[in-house]
Design a protein around this motif. Structure first.
Motif, PDB file in Angstrom:
ATOM      1  N   VAL A 105       5.239  64.921 -64.801  1.00 32.41           N
ATOM      2  CA  VAL A 105       5.896  65.861 -63.885  1.00 32.41           C
ATOM      3  C   VAL A 105       5.983  65.825 -62.466  1.00 32.41           C
ATOM      4  CG1 VAL A 105       5.751  68.220 -63.678  1.00 32.41           C
ATOM      5  CG2 VAL A 105       5.419  67.480 -65.935  1.00 32.41           C
ATOM      6  N   GLY A 106       5.082  65.264 -62.360  1.00 31.62           N
ATOM      7  CA  GLY A 106       5.070  65.113 -60.719  1.00 31.62           C
ATOM      8  C   GLY A 106       4.346  66.061 -59.865  1.00 31.62           C
ATOM      9  N   ILE A 107       3.176  66.586 -60.400  1.00 30.07           N
ATOM     10  CA  ILE A 107       2.148  67.354 -59.764  1.00 30.07           C
ATOM     11  C   ILE A 107       0.816  66.740 -59.229  1.00 30.07           C
ATOM     12  CG2 ILE A 107       0.598  69.226 -60.295  1.00 30.07           C
ATOM     13  CD1 ILE A 107       2.544  70.773 -62.027  1.00 30.07           C
ATOM     14  N   MET A 108       0.686  66.773 -58.012  1.00 29.07           N
ATOM     15  CA  MET A 108      -0.370  66.129 -57.583  1.00 29.07           C
ATOM     16  C   MET A 108      -1.883  66.681 -58.295  1.00 29.07           C
ATOM     17  SD  MET A 108       0.203  65.859 -53.353  1.00 29.07           S
ATOM     18  CE  MET A 108       0.582  67.633 -53.278  1.00 29.07           C
ATOM     19  N   ILE A 109      -2.615  65.785 -58.598  1.00 28.33           N
ATOM     20  CA  ILE A 109      -4.008  66.260 -59.297  1.00 28.33           C
ATOM     21  C   ILE A 109      -5.008  66.245 -58.197  1.00 28.33           C
ATOM     22  CG2 ILE A 109      -5.551  65.233 -61.016  1.00 28.33           C
ATOM     23  CD1 ILE A 109      -3.455  63.496 -61.959  1.00 28.33           C
ATOM     24  N   ASP A 110      -5.830  67.282 -58.128  1.00 30.33           N
ATOM     25  CA  ASP A 110      -6.534  67.772 -57.190  1.00 30.33           C
ATOM     26  C   ASP A 110      -7.971  67.892 -57.918  1.00 30.33           C
ATOM     27  OD1 ASP A 110      -8.268  68.927 -55.217  1.00 30.33           O
ATOM     28  OD2 ASP A 110      -7.264  70.986 -55.273  1.00 30.33           O
ATOM     29  N   ILE A 111      -9.007  66.949 -57.450  1.00 28.40           N
ATOM     30  CA  ILE A 111     -10.140  66.795 -57.868  1.00 28.40           C
ATOM     31  C   ILE A 111     -11.250  67.317 -57.318  1.00 28.40           C
ATOM     32  CG2 ILE A 111      -9.426  64.559 -59.080  1.00 28.40           C
ATOM     33  CD1 ILE A 111     -10.951  63.114 -56.571  1.00 28.40           C
ATOM     34  N   SER A 112     -10.841  68.211 -56.324  1.00 26.03           N
ATOM     35  CA  SER A 112     -11.969  69.035 -55.275  1.00 26.03           C
ATOM     36  C   SER A 112     -13.105  69.764 -56.269  1.00 26.03           C
ATOM     37  CB  SER A 112     -11.722  69.762 -54.412  1.00 26.03           C
ATOM     38  OG  SER A 112     -11.198  69.085 -53.108  1.00 26.03           O
ATOM     39  N   HIS A 113     -12.678  70.369 -57.050  1.00 23.24           N
ATOM     40  CA  HIS A 113     -13.578  71.145 -57.908  1.00 23.24           C
ATOM     41  C   HIS A 113     -14.106  70.563 -59.204  1.00 23.24           C
ATOM     42  CE1 HIS A 113     -14.040  75.317 -55.825  1.00 23.24           C
ATOM     43  NE2 HIS A 113     -12.953  75.170 -55.442  1.00 23.24           N
ATOM     44  N   PRO A 114     -13.494  69.775 -59.850  1.00 24.55           N
ATOM     45  CA  PRO A 114     -13.784  68.918 -61.059  1.00 24.55           C
ATOM     46  C   PRO A 114     -15.304  68.404 -60.821  1.00 24.55           C
ATOM     47  CG  PRO A 114     -11.803  69.098 -61.000  1.00 24.55           C
ATOM     48  CD  PRO A 114     -12.116  69.504 -59.762  1.00 24.55           C
ATOM     49  N   SER A 115     -15.884  67.969 -61.759  1.00 25.29           N
ATOM     50  CA  SER A 115     -17.139  67.097 -61.762  1.00 25.29           C
ATOM     51  C   SER A 115     -16.793  65.662 -61.257  1.00 25.29           C
ATOM     52  CB  SER A 115     -17.705  67.136 -62.986  1.00 25.29           C
ATOM     53  OG  SER A 115     -17.149  66.273 -64.094  1.00 25.29           O
ATOM     54  N   LYS A 116     -17.962  65.177 -61.014  1.00 27.16           N
ATOM     55  CA  LYS A 116     -17.885  63.560 -60.461  1.00 27.16           C
ATOM     56  C   LYS A 116     -17.394  62.753 -61.635  1.00 27.16           C
ATOM     57  CE  LYS A 116     -20.189  59.294 -58.935  1.00 27.16           C
ATOM     58  NZ  LYS A 116     -21.262  58.824 -58.374  1.00 27.16           N
ATOM     59  N   ALA A 117     -17.928  62.812 -62.929  1.00 28.65           N
ATOM     60  CA  ALA A 117     -17.264  62.119 -63.989  1.00 28.65           C
ATOM     61  C   ALA A 117     -15.954  62.356 -64.216  1.00 28.65           C
ATOM     62  CB  ALA A 117     -18.284  62.525 -65.213  1.00 28.65           C
ATOM     63  N   SER A 118     -15.608  63.835 -63.965  1.00 22.53           N
ATOM     64  CA  SER A 118     -14.194  64.138 -64.224  1.00 22.53           C
ATOM     65  C   SER A 118     -13.208  63.239 -63.091  1.00 22.53           C
ATOM     66  CB  SER A 118     -14.126  65.591 -64.163  1.00 22.53           C
ATOM     67  OG  SER A 118     -12.568  65.858 -64.252  1.00 22.53           O
ATOM     68  N   SER A 119     -13.680  63.330 -62.120  1.00 26.86           N
ATOM     69  CA  SER A 119     -12.914  62.701 -61.035  1.00 26.86           C
ATOM     70  C   SER A 119     -12.679  61.330 -61.309  1.00 26.86           C
ATOM     71  CB  SER A 119     -13.583  62.991 -59.485  1.00 26.86           C
ATOM     72  OG  SER A 119     -14.652  62.233 -59.448  1.00 26.86           O
ATOM     73  N   MET A 120     -13.890  60.569 -61.679  1.00 25.09           N
ATOM     74  CA  MET A 120     -13.934  58.955 -61.742  1.00 25.09           C
ATOM     75  C   MET A 120     -13.190  58.878 -62.994  1.00 25.09           C
ATOM     76  SD  MET A 120     -15.729  57.927 -59.325  1.00 25.09           S
ATOM     77  CE  MET A 120     -16.001  56.318 -59.773  1.00 25.09           C
ATOM     78  N   GLN A 121     -13.064  59.543 -64.057  1.00 22.70           N
ATOM     79  CA  GLN A 121     -12.123  59.421 -65.329  1.00 22.70           C
ATOM     80  C   GLN A 121     -10.846  59.694 -64.879  1.00 22.70           C
ATOM     81  OE1 GLN A 121     -13.615  61.952 -68.396  1.00 22.70           O
ATOM     82  NE2 GLN A 121     -15.747  61.256 -68.210  1.00 22.70           N
ATOM     83  N   THR A 122     -10.561  60.574 -63.943  1.00 23.12           N
ATOM     84  CA  THR A 122      -9.124  60.825 -63.282  1.00 23.12           C
ATOM     85  C   THR A 122      -8.612  59.526 -62.834  1.00 23.12           C
ATOM     86  OG1 THR A 122      -9.564  62.975 -63.269  1.00 23.12           O
ATOM     87  CG2 THR A 122      -7.609  62.208 -62.050  1.00 23.12           C
ATOM     88  N   PHE A 123      -9.450  58.940 -61.879  1.00 25.24           N
ATOM     89  CA  PHE A 123      -9.084  57.855 -61.214  1.00 25.24           C
ATOM     90  C   PHE A 123      -8.581  56.469 -62.152  1.00 25.24           C
ATOM     91  CE2 PHE A 123     -12.205  59.002 -57.748  1.00 25.24           C
ATOM     92  CZ  PHE A 123     -11.343  59.797 -57.080  1.00 25.24           C
ATOM     93  N   GLU A 124      -9.239  56.567 -63.187  1.00 29.56           N
ATOM     94  CA  GLU A 124      -9.072  55.335 -64.216  1.00 29.56           C
ATOM     95  C   GLU A 124      -7.606  55.580 -64.926  1.00 29.56           C
ATOM     96  OE1 GLU A 124     -12.279  55.352 -67.048  1.00 29.56           O
ATOM     97  OE2 GLU A 124     -13.758  54.673 -65.606  1.00 29.56           O
TER      98      GLU A 124
END
Length: 324
Positions: A105-124
């Protein structure tokens, strides 16, 4: 809230503030002397389990979204799981689908509040750069809302940006002994520890306690304050220490600045927008160039915004080219 922003920028005060849907809009509105509004969804919980809502919010003007806030959602674990336990151990299956949909869609994904594991999976998973819209450096202040070096390095590889936040309790942490004592106190009273200076997130629950229990809580809090006093409030210099650390670790192109004034943010010397120059002055004192300061204040975030929308356009073109 979304409709209120549209009314504000379209009917009430269009001569003073404009709604930006692209990075070019941000530059154009700012160049006109007006304030710039961007719509973010800080918690995807209200979307239910309908991936189509992501596009709906995009069409209504949202340009960044977090899959969780101060509590787990159907999409992702929150950073608060460090004290409350985990639900998904990162992203949920639905949350992993949401990453792909936000890319499309083109929405920036914001990882400030999710957990570290969530953010690391998001990077992948993410095909586009992501943002941490308001976090600080965990190496300097050990708070679950901050990013550690592993996350920061992954953010760099992803091409994203951390918007270092001037939130006093994320910039200068209380001693570990005080943090442990507060954690036990809140647990004993069945309260969730919040981010507003350690207590704002529990104020409503405190107000609902019976008088005797409230008095007991206050007595124990006073004892904690006596044994482990609250540290001095963070300053602009402390804040820029976090910026310095991030810049040295991952480079000037991956660091930005945020205030979170509407959510409890502020440090001594930058408590509201009228004091913003103090941050720039401290950056100048530390040797940052005009070009580097421009990147920190907006350039890096706008680069990510452009790239997210470029990736979305490419994904849509690729989808259209697939055999039917």
């Amino acid at each position: 809230k979304v409709e209120a922003i549209h009314r504000l920028t379209g009917e009430i005060a269009p001569q003073r503030i404009g709604l930006a849907l692209t990075a070019d809009d941000v530059r154009r509105i700012a160049a006109s002397g007006r304030k710039v509004a961007l719509i973010g969804v800080e918690n995807a919980y209200p979307l239910g389990e309908d991936l189509r809502k992501i596009r709906e919010f995009y069409d209504r003007g949202a340009r960044y979204m977090s899959l969780a806030h101060n509590g787990h959602s159907q999409w992702s674990d929150s950073n608060t799981g460090e004290t409350q336990g985990w639900r998904w151990n990162g992203l949920s299956p639905l949350g992993k689908q949401a990453i792909a949909e936000m890319n499309r869609v083109g929405i920036m994904i914001d990882i400030s509040h999710p957990s570290k594991a969530s953010s690391m999976q998001t990077f992948e998973l993410s095909r586009a750069p992501v943002i941490a819209s308001h976090s600080a450096v965990r190496a300097l202040c050990n708070h679950s809302r901050n990013m550690d070096d592993e996350q920061l390095q992954a953010l760099k590889r992803n091409g994203g940006v951390i918007q270092v936040v001037a939130f006093a309790s994320y910039i200068r942490c209380a001693p570990p002994e005080r943090q442990a004592a507060l954690q036990k106190l809140y647990a004993d009273f069945g309260l969730r520890q919040g981010g507003r200076g350690g207590r704002g997130g529990v104020q409503a629950a405190l107000d609902s306690l019976p008088p005797e229990r409230r008095a007991d809580f206050e007595r124990r809090m006073a004892e904690i304050d006596r044994l482990y006093p609250v540290p001095p409030r963070a300053t602009v210099k402390d804040f820029v220490d976090h910026i310095d650390y991030a810049v040295k670790l991952i480079g000037i192109d991956h660091v930005g600045i945020s205030s979170d004034f509407d959510g409890g943010g502020g440090v001594d010397g930058w408590s509201d927008a009228s004091e913003t120059f103090n941050v720039t002055l401290e950056l100048v004192r530390r040797g940052y160039s005009e070009e580097e300061i421009a990147k920190l204040w907006s350039g890096n975030l706008l680069r990510v915004m452009n790239e997210v929308q470029r990736v979305a356009a490419e994904l849509r073109r690729s989808s259209n080219r697939l055999p039917q």
